[in-house]
Scaffold this motif. Structure first.
Motif, PDB file in Angstrom:
ATOM      1  N   GLY A 106      -6.702   0.128   2.705  1.00 25.13           N
ATOM      2  CA  GLY A 106      -5.723  -0.135   3.743  1.00 25.13           C
ATOM      3  C   GLY A 106      -4.313   0.025   3.212  1.00 25.13           C
ATOM      4  N   GLN A 107      -3.338  -0.306   4.070  1.00 27.44           N
ATOM      5  CA  GLN A 107      -1.945  -0.098   3.696  1.00 27.44           C
ATOM      6  C   GLN A 107      -1.412  -1.200   2.791  1.00 27.44           C
ATOM      7  OE1 GLN A 107      -3.010  -1.206   6.554  1.00 27.44           O
ATOM      8  NE2 GLN A 107      -1.734  -2.926   7.211  1.00 27.44           N
ATOM      9  N   GLY A 108      -2.111  -2.313   2.714  1.00 23.17           N
ATOM     10  CA  GLY A 108      -1.727  -3.385   1.810  1.00 23.17           C
ATOM     11  C   GLY A 108      -0.960  -4.494   2.488  1.00 23.17           C
ATOM     12  N   THR A 109      -1.122  -5.702   1.965  1.00 16.15           N
ATOM     13  CA  THR A 109      -0.382  -6.859   2.449  1.00 16.15           C
ATOM     14  C   THR A 109       0.122  -7.644   1.234  1.00 16.15           C
ATOM     15  OG1 THR A 109      -0.479  -8.806   3.896  1.00 16.15           O
ATOM     16  CG2 THR A 109      -2.476  -8.303   2.663  1.00 16.15           C
ATOM     17  N   GLN A 110       1.379  -8.058   1.289  1.00 18.17           N
ATOM     18  CA  GLN A 110       2.009  -8.697   0.131  1.00 18.17           C
ATOM     19  C   GLN A 110       1.629 -10.166   0.045  1.00 18.17           C
ATOM     20  OE1 GLN A 110       4.232  -7.361  -2.334  1.00 18.17           O
ATOM     21  NE2 GLN A 110       3.887  -9.374  -3.287  1.00 18.17           N
ATOM     22  N   VAL A 111       1.245 -10.599  -1.162  1.00 17.77           N
ATOM     23  CA  VAL A 111       1.024 -12.005  -1.470  1.00 17.77           C
ATOM     24  C   VAL A 111       1.968 -12.373  -2.611  1.00 17.77           C
ATOM     25  CG1 VAL A 111      -0.587 -13.708  -2.403  1.00 17.77           C
ATOM     26  CG2 VAL A 111      -1.366 -12.038  -0.696  1.00 17.77           C
ATOM     27  N   THR A 112       2.788 -13.382  -2.385  1.00 17.39           N
ATOM     28  CA  THR A 112       3.736 -13.831  -3.396  1.00 17.39           C
ATOM     29  C   THR A 112       3.510 -15.309  -3.659  1.00 17.39           C
ATOM     30  OG1 THR A 112       5.387 -12.218  -2.675  1.00 17.39           O
ATOM     31  CG2 THR A 112       6.168 -14.045  -4.013  1.00 17.39           C
ATOM     32  N   VAL A 113       3.325 -15.653  -4.927  1.00 13.78           N
ATOM     33  CA  VAL A 113       3.111 -17.039  -5.324  1.00 13.78           C
ATOM     34  C   VAL A 113       4.236 -17.435  -6.277  1.00 13.78           C
ATOM     35  CG1 VAL A 113       1.508 -18.722  -6.286  1.00 13.78           C
ATOM     36  CG2 VAL A 113       0.623 -16.670  -5.134  1.00 13.78           C
TER      37      VAL A 113
END
Length: 115
Positions: A106-113
């Motif tokens: 897929g196009q990707g989804t950002q995860v920021t921790v």
């Protein structure tokens, strides 16, 4: 072709929870695996978790015990439940399917921790 609808990314502090969802559609006959990969800044894309058509799951050592994958070709969706998130989990997460030995992302989804 395979189409993806990814959702659930976001920004959270360490120790929190996120759920990623991915709905797939299109030419799925012959799908043999689905799951999630990720790419952290400066790194190559790496496997996070996958599930085969037979229901066998595979997790990266860095997420085993914290992340749970569920999904199947029958519901045409795959979900990633991410507990106890760490800063090193920060990445773009890509939904993945394998159809007739061809890999699609897929196009990707950002995860920021981060605190």
């Amino acid at each position: 072709q395979v189409q993806f609808v990814e959702s659930g990314g976001g920004s959270v502090p360490p120790g929190e929870f996120l759920k990623l969802s991915c709905e797939v559609s299109g030419r799925l006959s012959g799908m043999s695996a689905m799951g999630w990969y990720r790419r952290a800044p400066g790194n190559q894309r790496e496997l996070v978790a996958t599930i085969t058509k037979g229901g066998h799951t595979n997790y990266a050592a860095s997420v085993r015990g914290r992340f749970t994958l569920s999904g199947s070709e029958f519901v045409k969706a795959v979900f990633l439940y991410m507990n106890s998130l760490k800063p090193e989990d920060t990445a773009v997460y890509y939904c993945y399917v394998r159809v007739e030995d061809v890999d699609y992302w897929g196009q990707g989804t950002q995860v920021t921790v981060s605190p």
